[in-house]
Design an enzyme around this catalytic site. Structure first.
Site, PDB file in Angstrom:
ATOM      1  N   TYR A  14      -4.495   4.224   6.141  1.00 21.54           N
ATOM      2  CA  TYR A  14      -5.039   3.254   7.102  1.00 21.54           C
ATOM      3  C   TYR A  14      -6.385   3.730   7.646  1.00 21.54           C
ATOM      4  CZ  TYR A  14      -0.580   0.781   7.206  1.00 21.54           C
ATOM      5  OH  TYR A  14       0.527   0.060   6.854  1.00 21.54           O
TER       6      TYR A  14
ATOM      7  N   LYS B  11       0.841  -1.193   0.000  1.00 24.49           N
ATOM      8  CA  LYS B  11       0.000   0.000   0.000  1.00 24.49           C
ATOM      9  C   LYS B  11       0.870   1.235   0.000  1.00 24.49           C
ATOM     10  CE  LYS B  11       0.667   1.945   3.410  1.00 24.49           C
ATOM     11  NZ  LYS B  11       1.901   2.459   4.109  1.00 24.49           N
TER      12      LYS B  11
HETATM   13  P1  NAD Z   1      12.366   1.468   2.308  1.00 22.49           P
HETATM   14  O1  NAD Z   1      12.900   2.764   1.839  1.00 22.49           O
HETATM   15  O2  NAD Z   1      12.864   0.947   3.600  1.00 22.49           O
HETATM   16  O3  NAD Z   1      12.630   0.352   1.179  1.00 22.49           O
HETATM   17  C1  NAD Z   1      12.389   0.579  -0.182  1.00 22.49           C
HETATM   18  C2  NAD Z   1      13.147  -0.430  -1.012  1.00 22.49           C
HETATM   19  O4  NAD Z   1      12.946  -0.133  -2.395  1.00 22.49           O
HETATM   20  C3  NAD Z   1      14.675  -0.403  -0.758  1.00 22.49           C
HETATM   21  O5  NAD Z   1      15.153  -1.722  -0.704  1.00 22.49           O
HETATM   22  C4  NAD Z   1      15.208   0.287  -2.003  1.00 22.49           C
HETATM   23  O6  NAD Z   1      16.501  -0.154  -2.324  1.00 22.49           O
HETATM   24  C5  NAD Z   1      14.204  -0.179  -3.062  1.00 22.49           C
HETATM   25  N1  NAD Z   1      14.203   0.679  -4.242  1.00 22.49           N
HETATM   26  C6  NAD Z   1      14.155   0.224  -5.496  1.00 22.49           C
HETATM   27  N2  NAD Z   1      14.218   1.231  -6.368  1.00 22.49           N
HETATM   28  C7  NAD Z   1      14.297   2.360  -5.643  1.00 22.49           C
HETATM   29  C8  NAD Z   1      14.425   3.732  -6.005  1.00 22.49           C
HETATM   30  N3  NAD Z   1      14.462   4.140  -7.272  1.00 22.49           N
HETATM   31  N4  NAD Z   1      14.477   4.620  -4.998  1.00 22.49           N
HETATM   32  C9  NAD Z   1      14.440   4.236  -3.717  1.00 22.49           C
HETATM   33  N5  NAD Z   1      14.334   2.947  -3.331  1.00 22.49           N
HETATM   34  C10 NAD Z   1      14.286   2.014  -4.288  1.00 22.49           C
HETATM   35  O7  NAD Z   1      10.793   1.576   2.314  1.00 22.49           O
HETATM   36  P2  NAD Z   1       9.746   0.675   3.116  1.00 22.49           P
HETATM   37  O8  NAD Z   1       9.409   1.335   4.385  1.00 22.49           O
HETATM   38  O9  NAD Z   1      10.203  -0.738   3.168  1.00 22.49           O
HETATM   39  O10 NAD Z   1       8.450   0.829   2.168  1.00 22.49           O
HETATM   40  C11 NAD Z   1       8.340   0.130   0.936  1.00 22.49           C
HETATM   41  C12 NAD Z   1       6.854  -0.005   0.584  1.00 22.49           C
HETATM   42  O11 NAD Z   1       6.205  -0.759   1.590  1.00 22.49           O
HETATM   43  C13 NAD Z   1       6.092   1.317   0.500  1.00 22.49           C
HETATM   44  O12 NAD Z   1       5.130   1.247  -0.512  1.00 22.49           O
HETATM   45  C14 NAD Z   1       5.421   1.434   1.855  1.00 22.49           C
HETATM   46  O13 NAD Z   1       4.224   2.211   1.827  1.00 22.49           O
HETATM   47  C15 NAD Z   1       5.128  -0.016   2.151  1.00 22.49           C
HETATM   48  N6  NAD Z   1       5.054  -0.318   3.594  1.00 22.49           N
HETATM   49  C16 NAD Z   1       3.999  -0.996   4.047  1.00 22.49           C
HETATM   50  C17 NAD Z   1       3.898  -1.302   5.378  1.00 22.49           C
HETATM   51  C18 NAD Z   1       2.719  -2.086   5.906  1.00 22.49           C
HETATM   52  O14 NAD Z   1       2.534  -2.153   7.108  1.00 22.49           O
HETATM   53  N7  NAD Z   1       1.933  -2.690   5.038  1.00 22.49           N
HETATM   54  C19 NAD Z   1       4.901  -0.883   6.270  1.00 22.49           C
HETATM   55  C20 NAD Z   1       5.990  -0.192   5.762  1.00 22.49           C
HETATM   56  C21 NAD Z   1       6.070   0.089   4.412  1.00 22.49           C
END
Ligand code: NAD
Length: 380
Positions: A233, A149
């Site tokens: 949420y 999401k």
């Molecule tokens: P994060 O920044 O920790 O991780 C993002 C990942 O994407 C990294 O591994 C990064 O290397 C990769 N990536 C690939 N191409 C990229 C680019 N061009 N620029 C930047 N990063 C790139 O983020 P996160 O917190 O893990 O969030 C990722 C997704 O998961 C988002 O859509 C977020 O909304 C979602 N999320 C959902 C929940 C949940 O509870 N469902 C919780 C946290 C995050």
């Protein structure tokens, strides 16, 4: 080339379902047999269940901190590969989670997953603005997809993602883990219980203090500020609490207290959602406040969550007393629930259309904040 044909996939599904059936009959047989008093140690081992092979695309904090550990608990799928920009990180994951290095992909080689019949599902966990590109690549490679999401940065992108999965005859599910959390399931149940619901007055807030430079504050990758990340949420829970989609929204963006950080996304936002039948939700999200609360009330009862949206530790009270469910691994239940629907050929509990519905609402909220006017929502 060894593309997975519908035939080979259905054969694999058959083998998997036969394994589940064999395990179930083994368990039933064991129970009957043990009831006769025979020594259980003489029983043969149960046949293994064929788990779906799942690849995580994006190895950031959610994939690393929550999904990979949850995949050690899932019954119906296992982690067998990754998509990452950094091959050395992929190699570390392969070693840690015991999968072959041939299952490490980057975002430019996702099409090659079509040649890998061990991969059934790709779980896209990249920044929001990249979801559409990565979901479409996974679908074109013939894989089922789970997408985090918010589903995408726009309704137009949601439409493209839904079409790509439909064309590939693969399922698309969204990372709405709370549908698999017992407290939020209780919210849905009470909303439909004529002794408690319907809920007509909804309120919720969700936010955290964001520090540092990250993709979340850059519009092309995030699609917006806290509304996309945390407010979603509250949007989603309000729809669960009313068992309906809102017909109109109003919204006001807060003045920025840290304008140097929140340059092209909002810092905080208030909004309302009007539902058919007169229910109203009053909501707030923020990147400068730590909170997470949700409340739904009607003439006959209420339910109150504080904290409301975390991975665990939710505290929930109702008009008839506090709720106390055993701890649950939301992420493991979420992925297993999606696998179950794939195995049974049923619609996902959290389908792409649900993610699209939330993006229609979010686009409406941004339009209302910008115009200062009430915006009516159209879902088709
Ligand atoms: P994060 O920044 O920790 O991780 C993002 C990942 O994407 C990294 O591994 C990064 O290397 C990769 N990536 C690939 N191409 C990229 C680019 N061009 N620029 C930047 N990063 C790139 O983020 P996160 O917190 O893990 O969030 C990722 C997704 O998961 C988002 O859509 C977020 O909304 C979602 N999320 C959902 C929940 C949940 O509870 N469902 C919780 C946290 C995050």
């Amino acid at each position: 080339m060894n593309h997975p044909t519908p035939h080979s996939l259905s054969r694999r599904k058959f083998i998997r379902n036969a394994s589940i059936a064999a395990s179930a009959s083994w368990a039933l047989g064991r129970r009957a047999w043990a009831a006769d008093g025979a020594p259980a140690l003489l029983m043969p081992a149960p046949p293994p269940i064929k788990k779906y092979g799942l690849v995580l695309a994006g190895l950031g904090s959610y994939a690393n901190g929550m999904l990979a550990p949850a995949l050690q608990e899932t019954q119906q799928c296992k982690l067998i590969g990754v998509v990452t920009r950094r091959p050395e990180v992929g190699a570390q994951w392969a070693k840690k989670y015991n999968f072959p290095e041939k299952n490490i992909y980057n975002y430019d080689t996702m099409a090659k997953m079509a040649d890998n019949p061990d991969i059934d599902i790709v779980y896209v966990v990249t920044p929001n603005g990249l979801h559409a590109e990565h979901v479409i690549a996974a679908a074109k490679a013939g894989k089922h997809v789970i997408c985090e999401k918010p589903m995408a940065n726009s309704v137009a992108d949601c439409d493209k993602m839904i079409s790509a999965c439909r064309d590939a005859k693969r399922t698309l599910s969204i990372g709405y883990r709370l549908h698999f959390d017992p407290y939020h399931r209780e919210l849905t149940r009470l909303a439909r219980d004529p002794g408690v619901g319907p809920f007509t007055k909804i309120s919720g807030e969700n936010g955290f203090t964001l520090n540092g430079d990250q993709w979340r504050i850059h519009h092309p990758l995030s699609g917006g500020g806290p509304l996309m990340d945390m407010g979603i949420y509250v949007v989603h829970a309000a729809c669960m609490a009313t068992n309906a989609n809102p017909i109109a929204v109003t919204a006001t963006e807060h003045p920025k207290t840290r304008p140097n950080i929140f340059v092209d996304v909002e810092e905080a936002l208030d909004w309302t959602m009007e539902f058919p039948g007169g229910a109203v939700a009053t909501c707030q999200t923020s990147y400068v406040k730590n909170y997470g609360h949700f409340r739904a009330e009607g003439a006959k009862g209420w339910i109150d969550f504080q904290p409301a949206f975390g991975y665990n530790g939710l505290k929930v009270t109702t008009s008839t007393g506090p709720l106390d469910f055993p701890p649950t691994n939301q992420q493991a239940k979420h992925m297993d629930g999606i696998c179950q629907s794939i195995a049974e050929g049923k619609a996902s509990i959290v389908p792409g259309e649900m993610g699209r519905r939330d993006m229609v609402i979010i686009e409406g909220i941004y339009a209302a904040a910008q115009s200062g006017k009430r915006v009516e929502l159209k879902y088709s």
